[in-house]
Structures are given as structure tokens and as C-alpha cells.
Design an enzyme around this catalytic site. Structure first.
Site, short mmCIF file in Angstrom:
data_model
loop_
_atom_site.label_atom_id
_atom_site.label_comp_id
_atom_site.label_asym_id
_atom_site.label_seq_id
_atom_site.Cartn_x
_atom_site.Cartn_y
_atom_site.Cartn_z
N THR A 209 -10.11 -4.26 0.33
CA THR A 209 -9.42 -5.34 -0.37
C THR A 209 -9.46 -6.65 0.40
OG1 THR A 209 -7.91 -3.77 -1.37
CG2 THR A 209 -7.18 -6.03 -1.32
N ASP B 130 -15.85 -0.36 -1.13
CA ASP B 130 -14.47 0.09 -1.31
C ASP B 130 -14.38 1.35 -0.45
OD1 ASP B 130 -12.18 0.13 -3.90
OD2 ASP B 130 -12.30 1.82 -2.51
N SER B 131 -13.31 1.50 0.30
CA SER B 131 -13.30 2.61 1.27
C SER B 131 -13.24 3.98 0.61
CB SER B 131 -12.18 2.43 2.30
OG SER B 131 -10.94 2.80 1.77
N THR C 89 -7.87 0.23 2.88
CA THR C 89 -6.76 1.06 3.35
C THR C 89 -6.85 2.51 2.88
OG1 THR C 89 -5.45 0.35 1.44
CG2 THR C 89 -5.13 -0.85 3.50
N ASP C 90 -7.53 2.75 1.75
CA ASP C 90 -7.48 4.08 1.13
C ASP C 90 -7.91 5.20 2.08
OD1 ASP C 90 -6.54 2.89 -1.13
OD2 ASP C 90 -8.40 3.03 -2.26
N GLN D 4 2.21 20.65 4.80
CA GLN D 4 2.17 19.65 3.73
C GLN D 4 3.18 18.54 3.97
OE1 GLN D 4 3.02 21.84 0.15
NE2 GLN D 4 1.01 22.81 0.09
N CYS D 5 4.17 18.80 4.84
CA CYS D 5 5.23 17.79 5.08
C CYS D 5 4.65 16.58 5.79
CB CYS D 5 6.34 18.38 5.95
SG CYS D 5 7.17 19.75 5.19
N1 ASP Z 1 -9.52 0.49 -2.67
C1 ASP Z 1 -9.38 -0.35 -1.49
C2 ASP Z 1 -10.16 0.28 -0.36
O1 ASP Z 1 -9.69 1.20 0.25
C3 ASP Z 1 -7.96 -0.54 -1.14
C4 ASP Z 1 -7.72 -1.39 0.07
O2 ASP Z 1 -8.58 -1.99 0.66
O3 ASP Z 1 -6.57 -1.48 0.46
O4 ASP Z 1 -11.24 -0.13 -0.07
#
Ligand code: ASP
Length: 346
Positions: free
Chosen positions: A18, A62-63, A94-95, A283-284
Site C-alpha cells: 500500500t 501486493d504482498s 502489511t498482509d 491458535q491463541c
Molecule cells: N494488500 C496490501 C499488501 O499487503 C496491504 C498493505 O500494504 O498494507 O501488499
């Protein structure tokens, strides 16, 4: 006369996410844009008195499309430039950031320089973006040194909003909040407020200095199996016998508990007897696997290995790494229970 200290040299590695995306005017969805867009949008970078070079993936992603081949590309870039730069900042979506942070920590053995991964929830060109601050703080952390002049951070870490986290302890906790990451079983490496306040006791330090050793082989023959009440024998056996799978991260209940039914423990024992490694991970989001309940003992007695308090992200990438080293199932099991670079508390 004092010799003027030289400016910190940082290499910025842009993979996508992003932070560098713009809106497609036709579809109104976010798509990766080219790297110059990012630098143009953060003129403040020039106010840091750093020498900053940048490299970018040929096609930023995109990750969600991140793969072991991309991790190899990042690690090769760091290895090639290791001596030349004081620190590295990786811009990443972030993903899957926590998976990348975990994988890099295993691939960069003996790392003694900062590899700071960051990104943002809002694109850097947007008025309320968190990307500008994250990028600038990540660059500052990558350049910071301790009282002895050594790099303050000597590990792979995730910088996001108010915290610096150990990479292989981190998890993405929120799809909406600016504070999107947390390491639920390890304290923050630094808190970011008016200043950057390091928690020096939490920072990773090796006893001995050794040259950087990179590992490029990652075995994709791994999978998660997530337990739920009502899972059937047929479903479990089908998953455990997936062709080509050598290692299974079994996501269990609470402190590492699983159904005590005979068919369940038999299915796990059969998987282990057939040469698969089964790692027990809770899983926690907080806490780990402990010897506390009979329901956990039965699973361990069938040959599963304890993942202690490791995250799922670190567990799956650690298995890829250990099988990638060419180790036998017994050796993978033995190594899994040890901390390689601070990813678990045994
Ligand atoms: N879908 C995006 C990614 O992981 C989300 C992000 O960057 O926060 O590339």
C-alpha cells in the site's frame, strides 16, 4: 582535530504494498505504482542527513503475491550490499510482512546490521497517510548506533506506527489500525513517541561475531492444519497426507491441546511414522504450548514437537528453512525446538 563522522548509508528496498500504491481511476482499486512516486511524495527524506540509495522489485507487488522466490531476491540484495550499507529498510505490504520478517531472520544467519521492514495502511500520497512517518522512522532506526558505535538493531525488525517489533515474533493484528502489528509473546524492541526509546534488554545480541551467512533454499513442502471442534478423521487424514508435504504446523487449542479421541492421536502418529514433522502451535494470539492438560500430553505422545510460543508465521517459515537445509525429519524436529534467532522461548 576530530574526524567528521560520516553520514549513515542506508539501502531502501521497495517490494510493493500500500505504501507505494495509487488508485486506479477506472476500477478504484489500489495498484502498485513505480518507486519514483514514493520518493517524490516524501520530500522530508532529503532532510535526513543520510546517504540513501534505493532498489526496487522490477514489478512491485501486493504482498499477497509474496513468495519464497521474492525472499531470495531480498536476501540477495542485502548480501550483495551488506558491507556497503549501515542498514537496510524494506518497504513491504502489511498482509504478509510478518512472514517475510520471519523468513528473512532465518535466511540471514549471523545478521549484525538492521533490516527494518515497514509499510503503511494508507498510500503515501494520501493526506492522512501513515507511510511518511513509518518510512522516516524506519530510516532513522536503520541508522541508529549504540554507545559503542555498533548498530543499535542487529536483527530483522518490523517498524509500524508506535512500535518496533522483533520480526520473527510479529503478527499482523489489524486490517484497519495504524498500529497494525504486535509481538504478543515478546516485548517491543522500541517505543516510538517524541523520540525512539529502545528497550535495550530486548534487542537481539549474539555472543560471538560471525560473518553473515545466507540461506537460499526454502522447502515449500509445508502446511498449516487448523483444528476446530468437529474436525473429522477423514478431513484430518486427508490434510495430513497431502502429497509432497514434509512438515505440518498444527494449530491447536489453548496451551497446545487437541482432541483426545484415539482416531485423532493415531492419525498424528501415522503422519509422524510416515516421516512428517508435526509441530504443535497454539491458535491463541498470546501464550504458548505448555505441558498442562492430558489433551496436550496425548498429542505430544503421538510424536508432535512443541512449537513453544512461536507464531504461526515464524513456525511455517522455520520449517521451510530447516527442510531447505536438507535436514532429516528427526533433525528438523530437534532444531525446531531451539531458538535460532530469538523466535521462541523454549
Ligand atoms: N494488500 C496490501 C499488501 O499487503 C496491504 C498493505 O500494504 O498494507 O501488499
Amino acid at each position: 582535530m576530530e574526524t567528521p563522522s560520516r553520514r549513515p548509508r542506508i539501502l531502501l528496498i521497495y517490494t510493493g504494498g500500500t505504501i507505494g500504491m495509487i488508485e486506479n481511476p477506472d476500477t478504484h482499486t489500489l495498484q502498485p505504482f513505480d518507486f519514483s512516486h514514493l520518493i517524490d511524495n516524501v520530500p522530508k527524506i532529503k532532510m535526513l542527513n543520510f546517504e540513501i540509495d534505493n532498489v526496487s522489485f522490477d514489478s512491485p507487488i501486493d504482498s499477497s503475491d509474496m513468495s519464497p522466490a521474492h525472499w531470495v531476491e531480498i536476501v540477495k540484495t542485502i548480501e550483495r550490499n551488506y558491507r556497503k550499507y549501515d542498514g537496510f529498510v524494506v518497504l513491504h505490504g502489511t498482509d504478509t510482512m510478518a512472514y517475510t520478517a520471519s523468513a528473512l531472520s532465518f535466511m540471514l544467519e549471523n545478521l549484525a546490521k538492521p533490516v527494518i521492514i515497514t509499510g503503511s495502511q494508507l498510500p503515501i500520497g494520501e493526506v492522512r497517510t501513515d507511510g511518511e512517518e513509518n518510512l522516516i522512522t524506519a530510516l532513522q532506526i536503520a541508522a541508529d548506533t549504540d554507545a559503542a558505535g555498533m548498530p543499535m538493531v542487529q536483527e530483522v525488525a518490523i517498524l509500524f506506527e508506535n512500535y518496533l517489533w522483533r520480526g520473527n515474533r510479529s503478527t499482523k493484528m489489524s486490517a484497519d489500525n495504524f498500529n497494525a502489528f504486535k509481538s504478543n509473546n515478546y516485548p517491543p524492541l522500541a517505543k516510538i513517541g517524541l523520540g525512539i526509546h529502545y528497550n535495550e534488554d530486548a534487542l537481539y545480541r549474539r555472543n560471538e561475531r560471525r560473518p553473515l551467512r545466507t540461506h537460499y533454499e526454502l522447502d515449500p513442502g509445508v502446511m498449516f492444519v487448523d483444528l476446530f471442534p468437529g474436525i473429522s478423521e477423514a478431513t484430518l487424514r486427508h490434510q495430513l497426507s497431502t502429497p509432497g508435504i514434509k512438515g505440518i504446523v498444527l494449530k491447536t487449542f489453548g496451551a497446545g491441546n487437541a482432541p483426545t479421541a484415539e482416531w485423532f492421536t493415531r492419525a498424528i502418529a501415522d503422519a509422524v511414522d510416515s516421516g512428517r514433522v508435526v509441530v504443535n502451535v497454539t491458535q491463541c494470539v498470546n501464550g504458548g504450548v505448555h505441558k498442562r492438560y492430558a489433551a496436550g500430553d496425548a498429542l505430544m505422545a503421538s510424536g508432535a514437537v512443541s512449537g513453544h510460543d512461536i507464531t504461526g508465521e515464524a513456525a511455517i517459515t522455520k520449517m521451510m528453512h530447516l527442510f531447505g537445509l536438507g535436514l532429516s525429519p528427526a533433525e528438523v524436529s530437534e532444531n525446531f525446538e531451539q531458538s535460532l534467532c530469538g523466535e521462541l522461548t523454549a
